[in-house]
Design a protein around this motif. Structure first.
Motif, PDB file in Angstrom:
ATOM      1  N   MET A 101     -91.680 -60.064 -20.057  1.00  0.00           N
ATOM      2  CA  MET A 101     -92.577 -61.248 -19.923  1.00  0.00           C
ATOM      3  C   MET A 101     -92.890 -61.643 -18.681  1.00  0.00           C
ATOM      4  O   MET A 101     -94.238 -61.835 -18.734  1.00  0.00           O
ATOM      5  N   LYS A 102     -92.260 -61.489 -17.689  1.00  0.00           N
ATOM      6  CA  LYS A 102     -92.661 -61.930 -16.315  1.00  0.00           C
ATOM      7  C   LYS A 102     -93.835 -60.906 -15.946  1.00  0.00           C
ATOM      8  O   LYS A 102     -94.573 -61.191 -15.327  1.00  0.00           O
ATOM      9  N   GLU A 103     -93.407 -59.595 -16.295  1.00  0.00           N
ATOM     10  CA  GLU A 103     -94.578 -58.705 -15.598  1.00  0.00           C
ATOM     11  C   GLU A 103     -95.688 -58.891 -16.602  1.00  0.00           C
ATOM     12  O   GLU A 103     -96.756 -58.661 -15.755  1.00  0.00           O
ATOM     13  N   HIS A 104     -95.631 -59.174 -17.445  1.00  0.00           N
ATOM     14  CA  HIS A 104     -96.909 -59.221 -18.411  1.00  0.00           C
ATOM     15  C   HIS A 104     -97.782 -60.654 -17.945  1.00  0.00           C
ATOM     16  O   HIS A 104     -98.904 -60.481 -17.712  1.00  0.00           O
ATOM     17  N   ALA A 105     -97.136 -61.625 -17.542  1.00  0.00           N
ATOM     18  CA  ALA A 105     -97.535 -62.824 -16.853  1.00  0.00           C
ATOM     19  C   ALA A 105     -98.212 -62.638 -15.719  1.00  0.00           C
ATOM     20  O   ALA A 105     -99.343 -63.226 -15.211  1.00  0.00           O
ATOM     21  N   LYS A 106     -97.595 -61.824 -14.784  1.00  0.00           N
ATOM     22  CA  LYS A 106     -98.073 -61.540 -13.525  1.00  0.00           C
ATOM     23  C   LYS A 106     -99.423 -60.991 -13.223  1.00  0.00           C
ATOM     24  O   LYS A 106    -100.192 -60.747 -12.396  1.00  0.00           O
ATOM     25  N   LYS A 107     -99.542 -59.980 -14.616  1.00  0.00           N
ATOM     26  CA  LYS A 107    -101.127 -59.496 -14.569  1.00  0.00           C
ATOM     27  C   LYS A 107    -102.110 -60.257 -15.141  1.00  0.00           C
ATOM     28  O   LYS A 107    -103.141 -59.929 -15.515  1.00  0.00           O
TER      29      LYS A 107
END
Length: 89
Positions: free
Chosen positions: A21-27
């Motif tokens: 979830m965090k990596e998806h948001a960072k993108k």
């Protein structure tokens, strides 16, 4: 859109889902999920919407809320939930 994505998962799977979830948001993407676990919401989210009976009661930045209170206290205030102390005998 994820509905209670951490419910029923073991600790390792919870960690993996949170990382995704965090990596998806960072993108630059949006991760929209519902949860009753306010401490998890506090850890993961920048913005929250509080919904009760299908109506949006508030949309706020978590950082702004935490200037004055915890997200949990804010939620209880917005939803007008009265909390009484529990006494044990």
């Amino acid at each position: 859109i994820l509905d209670e994505p951490l419910t029923g998962l073991d600790p390792n799977s919870i960690y993996q889902v949170k990382v995704c979830m965090k990596e998806h948001a960072k993108k630059g993407n949006i991760v929209f999920f519902s949860s009753h676990l306010i401490d998890i919401v506090e850890q993961l989210c920048d913005r929250v919407a509080i919904i009760k009976k299908g109506k949006i009661l508030a949309v706020e930045n978590v950082h702004d809320i935490e200037k004055d209170s915890s997200l949990e206290e804010y939620y209880l205030k917005v939803t007008s939930t009265k909390v009484s102390p529990v006494t044990f005998k």
